[in-house]
Design a protein around this motif. Sequence first.
Motif, PDB file in Angstrom:
ATOM      1  N   THR A  66      -2.766 -59.745 -19.074  1.00 31.84           N
ATOM      2  CA  THR A  66      -2.925 -60.655 -17.937  1.00 31.84           C
ATOM      3  C   THR A  66      -2.503 -59.955 -16.647  1.00 31.84           C
ATOM      4  OG1 THR A  66      -0.679 -61.528 -18.202  1.00 31.84           O
ATOM      5  CG2 THR A  66      -2.481 -62.689 -19.349  1.00 31.84           C
ATOM      6  N   ILE A  67      -3.023 -60.498 -15.519  1.00 29.54           N
ATOM      7  CA  ILE A  67      -2.638 -59.996 -14.191  1.00 29.54           C
ATOM      8  C   ILE A  67      -1.424 -60.788 -13.726  1.00 29.54           C
ATOM      9  CG2 ILE A  67      -3.322 -59.669 -11.784  1.00 29.54           C
ATOM     10  CD1 ILE A  67      -6.206 -59.436 -12.703  1.00 29.54           C
ATOM     11  N   ILE A  68      -0.307 -60.112 -13.648  1.00 27.38           N
ATOM     12  CA  ILE A  68       0.929 -60.770 -13.229  1.00 27.38           C
ATOM     13  C   ILE A  68       0.957 -60.983 -11.717  1.00 27.38           C
ATOM     14  CG2 ILE A  68       3.436 -60.547 -13.182  1.00 27.38           C
ATOM     15  CD1 ILE A  68       3.235 -58.926 -15.771  1.00 27.38           C
ATOM     16  N   ALA A  69       0.586 -59.983 -10.946  1.00 27.37           N
ATOM     17  CA  ALA A  69       0.566 -60.081  -9.471  1.00 27.37           C
ATOM     18  C   ALA A  69      -0.633 -59.313  -8.949  1.00 27.37           C
ATOM     19  CB  ALA A  69       1.853 -59.534  -8.872  1.00 27.37           C
ATOM     20  N   GLY A  70      -1.502 -60.025  -8.250  1.00 27.08           N
ATOM     21  CA  GLY A  70      -2.695 -59.386  -7.699  1.00 27.08           C
ATOM     22  C   GLY A  70      -2.418 -58.790  -6.309  1.00 27.08           C
ATOM     23  N   PRO A  71      -3.399 -58.142  -5.689  1.00 22.47           N
ATOM     24  CA  PRO A  71      -3.227 -57.538  -4.363  1.00 22.47           C
ATOM     25  C   PRO A  71      -3.051 -58.611  -3.282  1.00 22.47           C
ATOM     26  CG  PRO A  71      -5.520 -57.430  -5.049  1.00 22.47           C
ATOM     27  CD  PRO A  71      -4.763 -57.949  -6.222  1.00 22.47           C
ATOM     28  N   LYS A  72      -2.403 -58.207  -2.192  1.00 28.67           N
ATOM     29  CA  LYS A  72      -2.180 -59.090  -1.047  1.00 28.67           C
ATOM     30  C   LYS A  72      -3.003 -58.603   0.163  1.00 28.67           C
ATOM     31  CE  LYS A  72       0.987 -61.274  -3.403  1.00 28.67           C
ATOM     32  NZ  LYS A  72       0.753 -62.644  -3.947  1.00 28.67           N
TER      33      LYS A  72
ATOM     34  N   THR B 276       7.044 -50.288 -16.185  1.00 27.81           N
ATOM     35  CA  THR B 276       8.279 -50.768 -16.805  1.00 27.81           C
ATOM     36  C   THR B 276       7.985 -51.020 -18.287  1.00 27.81           C
ATOM     37  OG1 THR B 276       7.824 -53.095 -16.365  1.00 27.81           O
ATOM     38  CG2 THR B 276       8.990 -51.849 -14.635  1.00 27.81           C
ATOM     39  N   GLU B 277       8.973 -51.556 -18.991  1.00 24.82           N
ATOM     40  CA  GLU B 277       8.762 -51.818 -20.412  1.00 24.82           C
ATOM     41  C   GLU B 277       7.734 -52.917 -20.634  1.00 24.82           C
ATOM     42  OE1 GLU B 277      12.462 -52.681 -22.207  1.00 24.82           O
ATOM     43  OE2 GLU B 277      13.272 -50.645 -21.982  1.00 24.82           O
ATOM     44  N   THR B 278       7.577 -53.828 -19.648  1.00 25.20           N
ATOM     45  CA  THR B 278       6.687 -54.979 -19.859  1.00 25.20           C
ATOM     46  C   THR B 278       5.528 -55.044 -18.883  1.00 25.20           C
ATOM     47  OG1 THR B 278       8.105 -56.348 -18.439  1.00 25.20           O
ATOM     48  CG2 THR B 278       8.551 -56.359 -20.830  1.00 25.20           C
ATOM     49  N   THR B 279       5.560 -54.208 -17.842  1.00 21.20           N
ATOM     50  CA  THR B 279       4.497 -54.286 -16.825  1.00 21.20           C
ATOM     51  C   THR B 279       4.000 -52.899 -16.459  1.00 21.20           C
ATOM     52  OG1 THR B 279       6.049 -54.192 -14.952  1.00 21.20           O
ATOM     53  CG2 THR B 279       5.486 -56.388 -15.843  1.00 21.20           C
ATOM     54  N   PHE B 280       2.779 -52.920 -15.832  1.00 20.45           N
ATOM     55  CA  PHE B 280       2.193 -51.701 -15.279  1.00 20.45           C
ATOM     56  C   PHE B 280       1.594 -52.070 -13.916  1.00 20.45           C
ATOM     57  CE2 PHE B 280      -1.472 -49.030 -14.415  1.00 20.45           C
ATOM     58  CZ  PHE B 280      -0.952 -47.748 -14.552  1.00 20.45           C
ATOM     59  N   THR B 281       1.965 -51.272 -12.892  1.00 20.36           N
ATOM     60  CA  THR B 281       1.466 -51.538 -11.534  1.00 20.36           C
ATOM     61  C   THR B 281       0.611 -50.376 -11.066  1.00 20.36           C
ATOM     62  OG1 THR B 281       3.430 -52.845 -10.983  1.00 20.36           O
ATOM     63  CG2 THR B 281       2.108 -51.968  -9.135  1.00 20.36           C
ATOM     64  N   SER B 282      -0.606 -50.700 -10.647  1.00 17.17           N
ATOM     65  CA  SER B 282      -1.527 -49.715 -10.089  1.00 17.17           C
ATOM     66  C   SER B 282      -1.602 -49.933  -8.578  1.00 17.17           C
ATOM     67  CB  SER B 282      -2.918 -49.836 -10.709  1.00 17.17           C
ATOM     68  OG  SER B 282      -3.838 -48.998 -10.038  1.00 17.17           O
ATOM     69  N   GLU B 283      -1.346 -48.863  -7.814  1.00 23.45           N
ATOM     70  CA  GLU B 283      -1.417 -48.952  -6.341  1.00 23.45           C
ATOM     71  C   GLU B 283      -2.669 -48.213  -5.861  1.00 23.45           C
ATOM     72  OE1 GLU B 283       1.452 -48.294  -2.468  1.00 23.45           O
ATOM     73  OE2 GLU B 283       1.578 -46.861  -4.113  1.00 23.45           O
TER      74      GLU B 283
ATOM     75  N   ASN C 214      -7.856 -45.952  11.346  1.00 14.68           N
ATOM     76  CA  ASN C 214      -7.576 -44.563  10.948  1.00 14.68           C
ATOM     77  C   ASN C 214      -6.245 -44.405  10.210  1.00 14.68           C
ATOM     78  OD1 ASN C 214      -9.981 -43.605  12.143  1.00 14.68           O
ATOM     79  ND2 ASN C 214      -8.973 -43.486  14.135  1.00 14.68           N
ATOM     80  N   ALA C 215      -5.596 -45.509   9.875  1.00 12.90           N
ATOM     81  CA  ALA C 215      -4.377 -45.436   9.058  1.00 12.90           C
ATOM     82  C   ALA C 215      -4.744 -45.615   7.573  1.00 12.90           C
ATOM     83  CB  ALA C 215      -3.372 -46.490   9.499  1.00 12.90           C
ATOM     84  N   ASP C 216      -3.743 -45.548   6.698  1.00 12.25           N
ATOM     85  CA  ASP C 216      -3.973 -45.717   5.266  1.00 12.25           C
ATOM     86  C   ASP C 216      -3.618 -47.138   4.841  1.00 12.25           C
ATOM     87  OD1 ASP C 216      -4.663 -43.068   5.230  1.00 12.25           O
ATOM     88  OD2 ASP C 216      -2.733 -42.380   4.427  1.00 12.25           O
ATOM     89  N   ALA C 217      -4.427 -47.687   3.928  1.00 13.88           N
ATOM     90  CA  ALA C 217      -4.176 -49.021   3.385  1.00 13.88           C
ATOM     91  C   ALA C 217      -3.792 -48.894   1.903  1.00 13.88           C
ATOM     92  CB  ALA C 217      -5.415 -49.891   3.538  1.00 13.88           C
ATOM     93  N   ALA C 218      -2.923 -49.822   1.465  1.00 12.42           N
ATOM     94  CA  ALA C 218      -2.462 -49.788   0.062  1.00 12.42           C
ATOM     95  C   ALA C 218      -2.493 -51.197  -0.520  1.00 12.42           C
ATOM     96  CB  ALA C 218      -1.058 -49.202  -0.022  1.00 12.42           C
ATOM     97  N   PHE C 219      -2.943 -51.298  -1.778  1.00 12.48           N
ATOM     98  CA  PHE C 219      -2.993 -52.574  -2.493  1.00 12.48           C
ATOM     99  C   PHE C 219      -2.390 -52.363  -3.889  1.00 12.48           C
ATOM    100  CE2 PHE C 219      -6.362 -52.761   0.630  1.00 12.48           C
ATOM    101  CZ  PHE C 219      -6.279 -54.040   1.131  1.00 12.48           C
ATOM    102  N   ASN C 220      -1.577 -53.332  -4.354  1.00 16.64           N
ATOM    103  CA  ASN C 220      -0.929 -53.257  -5.671  1.00 16.64           C
ATOM    104  C   ASN C 220      -1.480 -54.332  -6.599  1.00 16.64           C
ATOM    105  OD1 ASN C 220       0.762 -51.125  -4.943  1.00 16.64           O
ATOM    106  ND2 ASN C 220       2.337 -52.507  -4.158  1.00 16.64           N
ATOM    107  N   CYS C 221      -1.627 -53.937  -7.848  1.00 19.35           N
ATOM    108  CA  CYS C 221      -2.053 -54.880  -8.882  1.00 19.35           C
ATOM    109  C   CYS C 221      -1.157 -54.649 -10.122  1.00 19.35           C
ATOM    110  CB  CYS C 221      -3.519 -54.669  -9.242  1.00 19.35           C
ATOM    111  SG  CYS C 221      -4.167 -55.835 -10.465  1.00 19.35           S
ATOM    112  N   THR C 222      -0.407 -55.688 -10.524  1.00 21.36           N
ATOM    113  CA  THR C 222       0.534 -55.570 -11.652  1.00 21.36           C
ATOM    114  C   THR C 222      -0.011 -56.357 -12.838  1.00 21.36           C
ATOM    115  OG1 THR C 222       2.401 -55.391 -10.132  1.00 21.36           O
ATOM    116  CG2 THR C 222       2.885 -55.968 -12.412  1.00 21.36           C
ATOM    117  N   VAL C 223      -0.086 -55.676 -13.994  1.00 18.32           N
ATOM    118  CA  VAL C 223      -0.609 -56.305 -15.210  1.00 18.32           C
ATOM    119  C   VAL C 223       0.446 -56.199 -16.319  1.00 18.32           C
ATOM    120  CG1 VAL C 223      -2.997 -55.808 -14.585  1.00 18.32           C
ATOM    121  CG2 VAL C 223      -1.704 -54.159 -15.983  1.00 18.32           C
ATOM    122  N   SER C 224       0.254 -56.989 -17.318  1.00 18.74           N
ATOM    123  CA  SER C 224       1.204 -56.986 -18.450  1.00 18.74           C
ATOM    124  C   SER C 224       0.858 -55.852 -19.419  1.00 18.74           C
ATOM    125  CB  SER C 224       1.159 -58.337 -19.183  1.00 18.74           C
ATOM    126  OG  SER C 224      -0.143 -58.559 -19.692  1.00 18.74           O
ATOM    127  N   VAL C 225       1.842 -55.536 -20.220  1.00 17.63           N
ATOM    128  CA  VAL C 225       1.678 -54.492 -21.229  1.00 17.63           C
ATOM    129  C   VAL C 225       1.466 -55.184 -22.587  1.00 17.63           C
ATOM    130  CG1 VAL C 225       2.827 -52.568 -22.393  1.00 17.63           C
ATOM    131  CG2 VAL C 225       3.122 -52.908 -19.910  1.00 17.63           C
TER     132      VAL C 225
END
Length: 361
Positions: free
Chosen positions: A22-28, A82-89, A35-46
């Motif tokens: 499951t997706i625990i926390a989606g991007p904001k 982490t032991e229970t989650t994975f976050t992709s940036e 011309n700057a850099d943008a970053a988005f995080n998506c955290t899913v369960s393991v």
Amino acid sequence: MVAVTTHLVLFSLSLGVCLSTTIIAGPKDAFVLLNADAAFNCTVSVPWSVIIWLMDSRPILTVVGEGPIITDPQFGQQNYSTETTFTSELIISSVTMKENMTVRCSIQTDGYKEAFLFVQVDGPLYFEKMISSVVVNHATDVVCKAEGWNPAPTISWKNNGTMVDSKMYNTTTQQSSENLYNTISILNLTLSANAKIICLAEIKALPQPKSAELSITVKPFLTFTAGMDQTWLIIAIVVPIVVAILLIILIIVIVICIRRRKQDETSYQNELKKMSMKKPFETTADGVENMGMSTESVYDLQYPSGLTSPYWINTWSEDKSSNILETPTIPADYREVQRKTQNEPTKFPWYPQKTRHVTAV
């Protein structure tokens, strides 16, 4: 290599069907400067199998257990586990205005979560006029301009570190081009002491508002009055001098014109006099007519060809005491001439007669 990547994706997708991810926390939503850099995080369960990043439904990056599959160097990825989650940036380098779009994080078993990328532009912020001093308790307008922003910034003011009430200033915005805006804010100040005025422009992409600072010194009214009195004193001295110089020049011009006019009139009279002196005598039935008597000498007179001497000159007797005028003897040949000319018409010149001198016989 492409074939291997395709097989890994297919394997991860088939594996994800059997696992409950499951997706625990989606991007904001992200507000980023041009011309700057943008970053988005998506955290899913393991455990998880595959994460796919999309922009407006277009896949841009795929993350599997072995690492990210990158097809465009503008898009990169970092991960945190982490032991229970994975976050992709997801990292988008050097964003442009065309990348104002939706960013989506998708997994096979739990659908997707999405956010929006807002690319913004900050332009210059400055005061229209740098005011250094004002009169005490005298109303003064301070103008602050923000040019070339997107979106239009929010303008606020500070006076000596204290926020100014929004009722004290007026802000207007105009669109300068397709994607840029100009904003003008006018603050009305009535100062009784020195002040440090700050104009603030804020958009969400800026971590802190952009600012422009102005230090204003308050001076007593008498100081400004003395300065004005000095200015008027200079004007009162200079203006009469200029007027006097102009008047003198005008008088000189008038005198020169009058002198030239008199010289022209004198020259004209002299020419008329010379013309009258050149007119000859003519003999008429009554005697000699002077059509242009010369004032230079009596010898300028012209006589008829039959006369050898001026017969009409008065002669006096030897007895000077008697004062008797004697008439000279008229020659016979002149009497004959006179008789012949009595019946002839009198000759008149075509020009006006100046002086007529007739000698009667």
